[in-house]
Design a protein around this motif. Structure first.
Motif, mmCIF file in Angstrom:
data_model
loop_
_atom_site.group_PDB
_atom_site.id
_atom_site.type_symbol
_atom_site.label_atom_id
_atom_site.label_comp_id
_atom_site.label_asym_id
_atom_site.label_seq_id
_atom_site.Cartn_x
_atom_site.Cartn_y
_atom_site.Cartn_z
ATOM 1 N N GLN A 161 67.888 10.435 4.986
ATOM 2 C CA GLN A 161 68.584 11.610 4.477
ATOM 3 C C GLN A 161 67.669 12.812 4.613
ATOM 4 O OE1 GLN A 161 70.854 10.939 0.845
ATOM 5 N NE2 GLN A 161 70.478 13.025 0.191
ATOM 6 N N PRO A 162 68.105 13.897 5.304
ATOM 7 C CA PRO A 162 69.481 14.201 5.689
ATOM 8 C C PRO A 162 69.985 13.321 6.833
ATOM 9 C CG PRO A 162 67.983 15.800 6.617
ATOM 10 C CD PRO A 162 67.162 14.951 5.700
ATOM 11 N N ALA A 163 71.316 13.164 6.870
ATOM 12 C CA ALA A 163 71.971 12.404 7.927
ATOM 13 C C ALA A 163 72.644 13.366 8.892
ATOM 14 C CB ALA A 163 72.999 11.447 7.328
ATOM 15 N N GLU A 164 73.002 12.828 10.041
ATOM 16 C CA GLU A 164 73.643 13.652 11.061
ATOM 17 C C GLU A 164 74.924 14.293 10.522
ATOM 18 O OE1 GLU A 164 75.191 13.263 15.702
ATOM 19 O OE2 GLU A 164 74.537 11.492 14.590
ATOM 20 N N GLY A 165 75.032 15.600 10.728
ATOM 21 C CA GLY A 165 76.228 16.322 10.304
ATOM 22 C C GLY A 165 76.159 16.907 8.912
ATOM 23 N N ASP A 166 75.079 16.595 8.148
ATOM 24 C CA ASP A 166 74.961 17.156 6.799
ATOM 25 C C ASP A 166 74.788 18.676 6.872
ATOM 26 O OD1 ASP A 166 75.171 14.690 5.686
ATOM 27 O OD2 ASP A 166 73.077 14.531 5.017
ATOM 28 N N THR A 167 75.256 19.342 5.828
ATOM 29 C CA THR A 167 75.057 20.785 5.676
ATOM 30 C C THR A 167 74.368 21.038 4.352
ATOM 31 O OG1 THR A 167 77.012 21.334 7.003
ATOM 32 C CG2 THR A 167 76.157 23.044 5.525
ATOM 33 N N ASP A 225 70.908 22.456 14.252
ATOM 34 C CA ASP A 225 69.786 21.875 14.977
ATOM 35 C C ASP A 225 68.517 21.815 14.138
ATOM 36 O OD1 ASP A 225 68.813 20.565 17.202
ATOM 37 O OD2 ASP A 225 68.035 22.395 18.122
ATOM 38 N N PHE A 226 68.657 21.738 12.812
ATOM 39 C CA PHE A 226 67.491 21.526 11.959
ATOM 40 C C PHE A 226 67.213 20.021 11.843
ATOM 41 C CE2 PHE A 226 68.490 25.828 10.530
ATOM 42 C CZ PHE A 226 67.233 26.394 10.383
ATOM 43 N N ALA A 227 65.964 19.667 11.574
ATOM 44 C CA ALA A 227 65.568 18.277 11.337
ATOM 45 C C ALA A 227 64.332 18.286 10.457
ATOM 46 C CB ALA A 227 65.283 17.545 12.646
ATOM 47 N N SER A 242 64.267 13.179 11.413
ATOM 48 C CA SER A 242 65.627 12.906 10.933
ATOM 49 C C SER A 242 66.667 13.292 11.976
ATOM 50 C CB SER A 242 65.886 13.696 9.652
ATOM 51 O OG SER A 242 66.077 15.076 9.958
ATOM 52 N N ASP A 243 67.908 12.911 11.692
ATOM 53 C CA ASP A 243 69.024 13.414 12.479
ATOM 54 C C ASP A 243 69.165 14.922 12.259
ATOM 55 O OD1 ASP A 243 69.645 10.852 13.378
ATOM 56 O OD2 ASP A 243 71.002 10.463 11.694
ATOM 57 N N ALA A 244 69.841 15.562 13.186
ATOM 58 C CA ALA A 244 70.059 17.014 13.085
ATOM 59 C C ALA A 244 71.032 17.339 11.963
ATOM 60 C CB ALA A 244 70.576 17.555 14.407
ATOM 61 N N PHE A 245 70.744 18.419 11.252
ATOM 62 C CA PHE A 245 71.645 18.877 10.194
ATOM 63 C C PHE A 245 71.700 20.398 10.221
ATOM 64 C CE2 PHE A 245 67.490 19.057 8.307
ATOM 65 C CZ PHE A 245 67.527 20.025 7.322
ATOM 66 N N THR A 246 72.539 20.964 9.380
ATOM 67 C CA THR A 246 72.793 22.409 9.381
ATOM 68 C C THR A 246 72.323 23.020 8.071
ATOM 69 O OG1 THR A 246 74.691 22.172 10.850
ATOM 70 C CG2 THR A 246 74.595 24.178 9.517
ATOM 71 N N ILE A 247 71.737 24.204 8.170
ATOM 72 C CA ILE A 247 71.459 25.022 6.990
ATOM 73 C C ILE A 247 72.391 26.223 7.049
ATOM 74 C CG2 ILE A 247 69.757 26.521 5.870
ATOM 75 C CD1 ILE A 247 67.585 24.586 6.704
ATOM 76 N N SER A 340 78.522 11.051 0.758
ATOM 77 C CA SER A 340 77.342 10.207 0.603
ATOM 78 C C SER A 340 76.929 9.625 1.947
ATOM 79 C CB SER A 340 77.657 9.058 -0.357
ATOM 80 O OG SER A 340 78.520 8.111 0.277
ATOM 81 N N PRO A 341 75.716 9.071 2.035
ATOM 82 C CA PRO A 341 75.381 8.266 3.220
ATOM 83 C C PRO A 341 76.304 7.046 3.296
ATOM 84 C CG PRO A 341 73.410 8.772 1.924
ATOM 85 C CD PRO A 341 74.589 9.150 1.093
ATOM 86 N N GLN A 342 76.393 6.450 4.453
ATOM 87 C CA GLN A 342 77.175 5.226 4.581
ATOM 88 C C GLN A 342 76.522 4.123 3.744
ATOM 89 O OE1 GLN A 342 77.594 4.280 8.743
ATOM 90 N NE2 GLN A 342 79.271 5.738 9.028
ATOM 91 N N PHE A 343 77.367 3.322 3.081
ATOM 92 C CA PHE A 343 76.872 2.219 2.258
ATOM 93 C C PHE A 343 77.810 1.029 2.443
ATOM 94 C CE2 PHE A 343 80.083 4.208 -0.289
ATOM 95 C CZ PHE A 343 80.591 3.237 -1.132
ATOM 96 N N ARG A 344 77.441 -0.097 1.852
ATOM 97 C CA ARG A 344 78.169 -1.340 2.069
ATOM 98 C C ARG A 344 79.020 -1.711 0.858
ATOM 99 N NH1 ARG A 344 78.465 -5.372 5.518
ATOM 100 N NH2 ARG A 344 78.930 -7.492 4.831
ATOM 101 N N ILE A 345 80.241 -2.172 1.138
ATOM 102 C CA ILE A 345 81.090 -2.802 0.117
ATOM 103 C C ILE A 345 81.327 -4.236 0.558
ATOM 104 C CG2 ILE A 345 83.372 -2.858 -0.948
ATOM 105 C CD1 ILE A 345 83.421 0.147 -0.917
#
Length: 554
Positions: A161-167, A225-227, A242-247, A340-345
């Motif tokens: 975290q941050p994950a791809e696509g986060d703002t 394109d922040f990381a 990290s993956d790219a995220f946006t500010i 949230s980040p991906q998680f397991r059920i």
């Protein structure tokens, strides 16, 4: 003298203090007990046919290794899985990395939900390994979450975290999260990148504890394109980006989902707290939704108070998967949200059904000729989870003993009726929340030790059914030397009755008689050759027993 009973197949048991051939364990057997010098047990083996409808499809769920677990090369690692439906009794277990096969862990492994593997020292350290458990009969399989295999000489990181696509918005606080593999003794540094260029220092040095809270500077230049880069402060070659995220410009309202995290595994039927935070500009209520692969699966709550926490019971009709997310959005403006980040059920763990076992005789009392009778009980827990066990004396006024048996362990109850604080003779009913293996021994205390008879525990429903004839062999009656007693246990809650036919060694019928059995009663027919057939010096003989009413009878 000890005897055995058989229908179709005869079995014999060890009898301490009197002669009897040895026998091997036969699962699912039905038995009757006879006794002479001590107590004698016989066995009837019956074939039971079960009809079933169409079998359910086989599915697997791998519980261990879990998300971010660490396996060390050269060490033993545990693998745990569950199955449902019609599955093979054997599986293949493979190691994957980045979705690709690496090696076979086990081939033709018993499908019992557990395996142990010595992690090869030749494996490369990485954070994206998975274990696959695959059915031998079809294409069914289960995959673990991604986990870490680490070499002791390696240090590596992965930012989750941050994950791809986060703002992340200007002026808002967020948690940078990471996992570590290998031996990383130093603190870490955190830096903000745009493209490949460092634009800010988030933390020059901070503890390598997997999380760091950072407030996005209000003077940062908004854009994509922040990381974030993490590195060992003593070795810049040990790092991750990290993956790219946006500010983005600070909005009037912004949310951050804190729970569940990427390491969360929630089971259907369980209740977990969804946690989030919101900026000062947020007003009004929020909507919470469950997503999978970006699409809405279910509404968790609509128009609930924005207080940062909501208990949620996971529905039981979901599909087990590891790509779920929780979205928190402004009820009045759904465009303002965070996920949230991906998680397991995972599928619910069904509560274990009680397992019931019978031991056909137990005694704590004085016997004939100065004998002192006692009974030991042994139970082994066949599962890895704790078993809640209740031992109940039936047919002698009652007595109860409760205990907990640790997973995989054996518990011994010496003089079990004495532990209950009762005297008398009856039979034992053992109820457990987990599968057990049960046996016992009834014996006489003497000046020079003990002598007695092995007792085997049987699952509920075992016994001689109505209409089936069992044979008791090796019976002997000789005045002053040998005597035979025959015992009958009716574990049912209804009346029962048996017919006994006594024979001499030549096959001549001596007497035929009926024994009535009250519900849950033990009846001992003492020296029937002497008292019923008037043959106190018979020598050798045998008997046939048929259940006339009720059943099963032990």
């Amino acid at each position: 003298m000890c005897g055995s009973i058989g229908v179709t197949y005869a079995g014999a048991r060890e009898c301490t203090g009197c002669y009897e051939p040895s026998r091997s364990r036969i699962e699912g057997g039905v038995m009757i007990r006879s006794s002479d010098c001590r107590v004698v047990i016989g066995m009837v083996v019956l074939a039971l046919g079960l009809a079933s409808g169409e079998a359910a499809a086989c599915t697997y769920s791998v519980a261990v290794p879990g998300a971010s677990d660490v396996w060390h090369t050269g060490s033993a690692a545990s693998i745990r899985w569950t199955k449902s439906g019609s599955c093979s009794d054997r599986v293949d277990i493979d190691l994957l990395r980045d979705g690709q096969w690496v090696m076979t862990i086990a081939s033709n492994q018993l499908n019992n939900g557990s395996a142990t593997w010595m992690v090869p020292s030749s494996l490369r350290s990485a954070l994206d390994y998975q274990v696959r458990v695959r059915d031998r009969d079809d294409d069914s399989f289960g995959l673990s979450r991604e986990f870490i295999i680490a070499n002791s000489a390696y240090c590596g990181y992965r930012i989750t975290q941050p994950a791809e696509g986060d703002t992340w918005y200007l002026g808002t606080s967020h948690t940078v999260r990471w996992n570590r593999a290998g031996t990383c003794p130093s603190p870490v540094g955190l830096h903000l990148l745009r493209g490949d260029i460092e634009v800010a220092v988030i933390a020059e040095e901070t503890g390598d504890d997997g999380a760091f809270t950072w407030t996005v500077p209000s003077d940062s230049q908004p854009g994509g394109d922040f990381a974030i880069r993490i590195h060992d402060t003593d070795d810049w070659n040990s790092y991750d980006v990290s993956d790219a995220f946006t500010i983005a410009d600070e909005p009037s309202c912004a949310y951050q989902v804190d729970e569940p995290t990427a390491a969360s595994t929630w089971r259907m039927g369980e209740t977990h707290d969804i946690q989030w935070s919101s900026s000062d500009g947020c007003e009004g209520n929020v909507d919470l939704d469950l997503l999978r692969a970006g699409g809405t699966v279910a509404s968790i709550a609509a128009g609930t108070e924005d207080d940062g926490s909501l208990p949620w019971t996971i529905p039981g009709d979901l599909e087990a998967a590891d790509d779920y997310q929780v979205r928190v959005a402004a009820a009045a403006d759904p465009g303002r949200y965070d996920v949230s980040p991906q998680f397991r059920i995972e599928a619910a763990v069904e509560p274990p059904e009680d397992q019931v076992y019978w031991v056909e005789i137990a005694s704590h009392q004085a016997g004939q000729a100065g004998s002192i009778w006692r009974t030991d009980l042994v139970a082994r827990n066949l599962s890895e989870a704790e078993a809640d066990v209740e031992i109940r004396l039936r047919g002698a006024g009652g007595g109860t003993l409760t205990t907990v048996i640790a997973g995989g362990s054996q518990a011994v109850f010496e003089d079990v009726l004495g532990l209950m604080g009762v005297e008398g003779t009856g039979w034992l009913e053992i109820t457990s929340t987990r599968p057990l293996m049960v046996s016992g021994r009834i014996y006489n205390l003497g000046e020079d030790g003990t002598f007695g008879q092995y007792l085997e525990g049987y699952p509920e429903g075992g016994g001689l059914p109505v209409g089936v004839v069992g044979t008791l062999l090796q019976l002997r009656q000789l005045e002053g030397e040998f005597r035979t007693n025959i015992g009958f246990t009716n574990p049912s809650s209804t009346d029962g009755a048996v017919q006994v036919t006594l024979f001499d060694a030549g096959g001549t019928e001596l007497i035929r008689y009926r024994v009535d059995l009250d519900p849950r009663a033990l009846v001992q027919d003492l020296e029937p050759y002497s008292r019923r057939a008037s043959r106190p010096d018979l020598g050798w003989g045998f008997a046939e027993v048929e259940v006339l009413e009720g059943g099963p009878v032990l």
